[in-house]
Design a protein around this motif. Structure first.
Motif: not given
Ligand SMILES: Nc1nc2c(ncn2[C@@H]2O[C@H](COP(=O)(O)OP(=O)(O)OP(=O)(O)O)[C@@H](O)[C@H]2O)c(=O)[nH]1
Ligand SMILES: [Mg+2]
Lengths: 444, 307
Positions: B242-245, B268-275, B277-286
């Motif tokens: 979250v801090s990174q984002a 990878g559950g942290v992306v849920i918080s990031i999306v 809180e920060l409304k940054i979309p996830v585009k790809f997954i590796g």
């Protein structure tokens, strides 16, 4: 390092100290918040639970609750529990085995093994040992080359592996070469792998079976989340770890893995990586780290570092000057240059009890570019100005700004910083520890 | 196509199977064990969500919402818990877009940033071969001039995907590399330019300044560029992501996230918080280390595969 966790815990403790006498409810409430803080720091869910339970049992004891300073007592319990959670005391690496002593580094992709291999080799070399680096990561493109470059930089020999070779053969041959060459340590840098990758885990146990490393160190990124314990456990079950190295602690990771990994695997943290530079690497002291986490500072590490890097005579001179309150801009420049040799300012400040927590202190710490600017500005001053910044009027500041290719604002800022530093220095010397403690919420 | 689709879903599901096991089995267990909902069930839900790296706050929030819906429906049917939880997570992730439209500009400039070791260079390799496969021309810029052998690493990916790499010496100015790469892409009429950058901790102000400068150079030389600034996040990362984002967003206006290493057991559950809180979309997954192991992020597929 761990700043966020420290901040959170200190808020809780401040509240706790606010109560004259403690009720069970006060303690429950405080521990609930400690638990939240731990979970937000990525401490493993189960570890956090056990930690809280064990603190609770001790805290509810009658000696604590009826003592004159129950809040303090509980903080001490938390500190001690944190330290023991991380293994209590320093765990050094094996020095007694017959050389060459093989050390194998294992871990997930991207955790920082290759850089750590270089750092560990440098560390051993600085202790008068002869390490030999072995690149055994044939998977990631250019990983072998990366280690060879690091070896060149450090003037440490590197086994000449090739991406087409078999990792097991590389390790065997390298070990024989190290034996013939009379090296003290052989550091095996293995490819990053998932703990559920059967094939690659088999490769690791084959290397282990053949070389029997004295140390198998699990390299973990300190920003890792709840999965850390699954990964560490899986590596431990497959290859049997002897310890852990935590990397990237120079960021704002809250250090959950540091607090969880020992509890879950029983394997101690032996070293920590605190920067990209190859000398940003330290043995891990759990007790000191516990104090740092609680914002109590880590004076011991600070003193050790100062001993390693500070010019003794200069330090004494400075002490004299401080007593006479004649801390000039020249001294300020000197001071900055010396401190810089010790590591990042943020880290150093974090080690000084109470200072890391003072608001705005981090902003006072200059970065590389700042330092160049500061030097340029001070160099453009006359001797009188350096000795007594009070004479710096508008005209003088303008001249200095022009002379140093900076702005008047920069000059103003520097003068302000110097004044602040001077004040802080006085706090150190005048009241000694007492003066410091007054500035420390922890002991108020 | 149907074949590919199934393959994709299978892979994702395999990649996420551990997550699935962890999260869903536990939800099932938690529910099966009881028919009615009680506090114990919520405690278990909390553990499940927190251990999936959703973070305490997001977990509480989700549980609160589920609790509220159950209350409103005046139902104490434990089976509804899973359904509601899934819907709530999906409603956070919904609207986060899939993939990138690279035909908007030419050269279409993608900057790839992130902390050390998260998978930036590998992701660039995967992206490059994906676009090459679609017949687009791609140029790579070797902007990691700091880490030993980073340039050579990118060159290997350049060879694998059949695209050129613009490079300078190790230790040179990263902005200058990208400047040259941009000129080359413009001159050659390249479709897509992908810029590698050195890994850096988001808390290092001077390194973040360097990144801002690199971005400014692109902005100046090619109006509208960079068209995408992708932040690569390692799925193994905990709440620090979250801090990174936050900090990367502040510095270089992140337009999307690539979540790597989902083939492990990390959730990878942290992306849920990031999306959220920060409304940054996830585009790809590796989901692996091979060229083909990059997929557009599909929220419904992601949540489906999760449950
Ligand atoms: N299992 C798995 N490994 C991955 C994935 N993406 C990248 N990796 C691996 O992670 C490691 C680090 O990847 P890099 O691409 O070098 O990471 P980076 O961010 O460029 O690293 P620096 O440039 O050193 O900061 C490599 O071993 C990759 O193979 C993924 O989706 N799954
Ligand atoms: Mg890279």
């Amino acid at each position: 390092m761990f700043d966020n966790l420290s901040e959170r815990l200190n808020i809780v403790f401040k509240k706790l100290r606010g109560h004259g006498t403690l009720t069970e409810a006060n303690v429950q409430e405080a521990l609930k918040e400690v638990r939240m803080a731990l979970l937000e720091a990525d401490v493993n869910f189960r570890v956090a639970k056990e930690f809280i339970d064990s603190v609770k049992v001790k805290a509810m004891g009658s000696e604590v609750m009826q003592s004159l300073t129950p809040g303090q007592q509980i903080i001490k319990i938390v500190r001690d529990e944190l330290a023991s959670l991380m293994g209590g005391v320093l765990s050094p690496i094996d020095t007694s085995a017959r050389p060459p002593i093989p050390i194998m580094l294992v871990g997930l992709q991207g955790s920082g093994k290759t850089t750590t291999a270089g750092k560990l080799a440098r560390y051993l070399k600085s202790k008068g040992k002869r390490p030999y680096l072995v690149p055994a990561d044939v998977h990631r493109p250019a990983a072998i080359l990366q280690l060879k470059r690091l070896g060149e930089q450090l003037s440490i020999d590197v086994f000449d592996s090739n991406a087409g070779d078999d990792p097991l053969k590389i390790c065997q041959e390298a070990f024989r070469a190290a034996d013939r060459g009379g090296y003290d340590y052989v550091i095996l840098d293995t490819a990053g792998r998932l703990h559920i990758d059967e094939e690659l885990m088999t490769e690791l146990s084959a290397i282990k079976g053949s070389i029997s490393p004295s140390e198998i160190l699990f390299v973990a990124d300190s920003m890792i989340g709840q999965d850390a314990v699954n990964v560490a456990k899986a590596f431990d079950e497959r290859v049997g770890l002897t310890g852990v190295i935590l990397t990237k602690l120079d960021g704002d990771a809250r250090g959950g893995v540091a607090l969880s990994v020992k509890a879950v695997t029983g394997k101690p943290i032996k070293f920590i990586g605190v920067g990209e530079k190859l000398d940003a690497f330290e043995p891990f002291h759990p007790d000191r780290m516990a104090s740092r986490i609680l914002g109590m500072g880590d004076v011991l590490t600070l003193i050790e570092k100062a001993h390693e890097t500070f010019d003794q005579k200069k330090a004494e001179e400075l002490g004299q000057k401080l007593k006479k309150d004649s801390f000039t801009l020249d001294d300020f420049k000197d001071q900055i240059q010396q401190m810089r040799k010790m590591g990042s300012f943020g880290d150093i400040l974090g080690m000084i009890p109470g200072l890391g927590k003072l608001k705005g202190i981090k902003e006072m710490a200059p970065d590389e570019k700042d330092i160049k600017r500061i030097e340029a500005i001070i160099n453009s001053m006359t001797r009188v100005e350096r000795r007594d910044p009070a004479v710096l009027n508008g005209n003088r500041r303008l001249r200095i700004a022009k002379g140093s290719g900076t702005t008047v604002q920069d000059v103003n800022q520097l003068v302000k910083r110097h004044a602040e530093a001077r004040k802080m220095m006085k706090m150190f010397t005048s009241g000694g520890m007492k003066g410091l403690k007054r500035g420390m919420p922890m002991f108020r | 196509m149907a074949e590919e689709k199934k393959g994709l879903f299978q892979r994702l599901k395999e990649g996420l199977s551990k997550t699935h096991k962890g999260l869903v089995d536990k939800v099932d267990q938690a529910i099966l064990g009881r028919k009615k909902i009680d506090e114990g069930l919520y405690d278990e839900l909390e553990e499940i969500l927190v251990t999936s790296d959703l973070g305490v706050q997001t977990s509480y929030k989700l549980i609160e919402r589920v609790r509220e819906r159950l209350r409103r429906g005046e139902s104490d049917d434990a089976a509804l818990v899973k359904k509601y939880l899934k819907e709530e997570i999906l409603s956070i992730l919904k609207g986060t877009g899939s993939g990138i439209d690279t035909r908007r500009a030419k050269p279409f400039v993608i900057m790839v940033v992130g902390v050390n070791g998260v998978g930036k260079t590998t992701t660039i390799g995967k992206l490059a071969s994906r676009y090459r496969g679609e017949g687009r021309s791609v140029l790579l810029s070797a902007g990691d001039t700091f880490r030993a052998a980073a340039v050579e690493q990118l060159e290997v990916w350049g060879e694998r995907s059949g695209c050129g790499v613009i490079k300078h010496k190790e230790g040179s100015d990263p902005s200058a590399v990208l400047f040259d790469a941009l000129k080359a892409a413009q001159g050659r009429g390249t479709d897509i330019l992908i810029a590698d950058t050195a890994g850096r901790l988001h808390t290092k102000t001077n390194l973040m300044e360097e990144l801002k400068k690199t971005r400014r150079v692109v902005e100046r030389e090619a109006p509208g560029a960079p068209h995408e600034v992708l932040l690569v996040l390692d799925a193994t990362t905990g709440q620090n992501a979250v801090s990174q984002a936050k900090l990367f967003k502040e510095a270089v206006e992140i337009t999307g996230i690539v979540l790597t290493k989902l083939d492990g057991t990390a959730k990878g559950g942290v992306v849920i918080s990031i999306v959220d809180e920060l409304k940054i979309p996830v585009k790809f997954i590796g989901i692996g280390e091979g060229v083909e192991d990059l997929r557009p992020f599909e929220p419904s597929e992601f949540v489906e595969a999760l449950f």
